[in-house]
Design a protein around this motif. Structure first.
Motif, PDB file in Angstrom:
ATOM      1  N   THR A   1       0.837  -1.198   0.000  1.00  0.00           N
ATOM      2  CA  THR A   1       0.000   0.000   0.000  1.00  0.00           C
ATOM      3  C   THR A   1       0.874   1.251   0.000  1.00  0.00           C
ATOM      4  OG1 THR A   1      -0.047   0.111   2.411  1.00  0.00           O
ATOM      5  CG2 THR A   1      -1.770  -1.229   1.345  1.00  0.00           C
TER       6      THR A   1
ATOM      7  N   ASN B   1       2.601   1.735   3.291  1.00  0.00           N
ATOM      8  CA  ASN B   1       3.744   0.839   3.446  1.00  0.00           C
ATOM      9  C   ASN B   1       4.950   1.328   2.648  1.00  0.00           C
ATOM     10  OD1 ASN B   1       2.241  -0.738   5.146  1.00  0.00           O
ATOM     11  ND2 ASN B   1       1.866  -2.351   3.659  1.00  0.00           N
TER      12      ASN B   1
ATOM     13  N   ALA C   1      -3.431   5.597   5.794  1.00  0.00           N
ATOM     14  CA  ALA C   1      -3.911   4.251   6.153  1.00  0.00           C
ATOM     15  C   ALA C   1      -5.300   4.304   6.780  1.00  0.00           C
ATOM     16  CB  ALA C   1      -2.921   3.585   7.115  1.00  0.00           C
TER      17      ALA C   1
ATOM     18  N   ASN D   1      -8.589   3.737   4.008  1.00  0.00           N
ATOM     19  CA  ASN D   1      -8.730   2.299   4.191  1.00  0.00           C
ATOM     20  C   ASN D   1      -7.569   1.509   3.569  1.00  0.00           C
ATOM     21  OD1 ASN D   1      -9.992   0.046   5.222  1.00  0.00           O
ATOM     22  ND2 ASN D   1     -11.241  -0.282   3.392  1.00  0.00           N
ATOM     23  N   GLN D   2      -6.350   1.934   3.900  1.00  0.00           N
ATOM     24  CA  GLN D   2      -5.167   1.256   3.378  1.00  0.00           C
ATOM     25  C   GLN D   2      -4.357   0.624   4.511  1.00  0.00           C
ATOM     26  OE1 GLN D   2      -2.776   3.142   0.424  1.00  0.00           O
ATOM     27  NE2 GLN D   2      -4.530   3.864  -0.735  1.00  0.00           N
ATOM     28  N   ARG D   3      -5.049   0.216   5.560  1.00  0.00           N
ATOM     29  CA  ARG D   3      -4.375  -0.494   6.641  1.00  0.00           C
ATOM     30  C   ARG D   3      -4.006  -1.884   6.149  1.00  0.00           C
ATOM     31  NH1 ARG D   3      -8.630   1.237  11.269  1.00  0.00           N
ATOM     32  NH2 ARG D   3      -7.842   3.338  11.560  1.00  0.00           N
ATOM     33  N   SER D   4      -2.888  -2.392   6.670  1.00  0.00           N
ATOM     34  CA  SER D   4      -2.475  -3.742   6.292  1.00  0.00           C
ATOM     35  C   SER D   4      -1.768  -4.391   7.465  1.00  0.00           C
ATOM     36  CB  SER D   4      -1.544  -3.707   5.079  1.00  0.00           C
ATOM     37  OG  SER D   4      -0.294  -3.149   5.440  1.00  0.00           O
ATOM     38  N   GLU D   5      -1.736  -5.708   7.452  1.00  0.00           N
ATOM     39  CA  GLU D   5      -1.028  -6.421   8.511  1.00  0.00           C
ATOM     40  C   GLU D   5       0.456  -6.090   8.455  1.00  0.00           C
ATOM     41  OE1 GLU D   5      -0.379 -10.892  10.351  1.00  0.00           O
ATOM     42  OE2 GLU D   5      -1.783 -10.613   8.698  1.00  0.00           O
TER      43      GLU D   5
ATOM     44  N   GLY E   1       1.818  -3.325   7.470  1.00  0.00           N
ATOM     45  CA  GLY E   1       1.974  -1.986   8.034  1.00  0.00           C
ATOM     46  C   GLY E   1       1.902  -1.971   9.554  1.00  0.00           C
ATOM     47  N   THR E   2       1.093  -2.879  10.120  1.00  0.00           N
ATOM     48  CA  THR E   2       0.963  -2.972  11.570  1.00  0.00           C
ATOM     49  C   THR E   2       2.311  -3.295  12.223  1.00  0.00           C
ATOM     50  OG1 THR E   2      -1.309  -3.728  11.335  1.00  0.00           O
ATOM     51  CG2 THR E   2      -0.249  -4.194  13.430  1.00  0.00           C
TER      52      THR E   2
END
Length: 177
Positions: free
Chosen positions: A2, A5, A48, A52-56, A58-59
């Protein structure tokens, strides 16, 4: 991959340049790189959340980039004899404690969910503020009348509180059946 990221990866790639600038004594460049990295952290978080560009990935990647950036700056500021060694040990010990707890939990088949708590967010904000103030004083030959020392004490206290809060949460998690 993303956009947040990609921004985080760019922040990670900024760390060696920042350290190299500090080694060369190019403190205005180091300040600029650190400031840009801090802004990029806010931007990737905003993107993010709001797009709605959250990702695992990125976490995990975002806090790693933050810690690598901050610890690298604190190592260099300690090497330059601007920050005391005890502070570097305190910050690094907290981060090592958190990573060790996550790894141990996984090894014991009780993985923890990595999520920042309020005191941890405050700690990171104060660590960033301290690094900016100290780098700014060095880079621009400023005397901010003890602001750096006050931030050092407050950041140290928050670092201890954050470590204690994570330890308590981890002990509770490990004792749950």
């Amino acid at each position: 991959m993303t956009i947040p990221n990609l921004i985080t990866v760019a922040r990670l790639l900024c760390v060696p340049a920042l350290v190299y600038a500090m080694i060369l004594g190019e403190l205005q460049l180091a300040f600029g790189l650190f400031l840009a990295a801090g802004i990029s952290d806010a931007v990737d978080g905003f993107i993010a959340r709001h797009f709605n560009q959250r990702s695992e990935l990125g976490t995990y990647l975002d806090p790693i980039a933050d810690k690598l950036l901050l610890v690298s700056v604190f190592v260099m500021l300690t090497w330059l004899a601007v920050l005391p060694l005890w502070f570097l040990i305190l910050v690094a010990s907290r981060d090592i404690l958190i990573v060790a707890a996550v790894l141990l939990s996984s090894l014991m088949a009780q993985p923890v969910t990595v999520k920042p708590i309020l005191v941890s967010k405050a700690t990171t904000a104060f660590q960033i503020g301290l690094a900016l103030v100290v780098l700014g004083e060095l880079a621009f030959d400023l005397n901010l009348s003890g602001v750096g020392h006050t931030l050092l004490i407050l950041t140290s206290a928050l670092t201890v509180l954050s470590a204690a809060a994570y330890l308590i949460d981890w002990l509770r998690h490990m004792s749950d059946d």
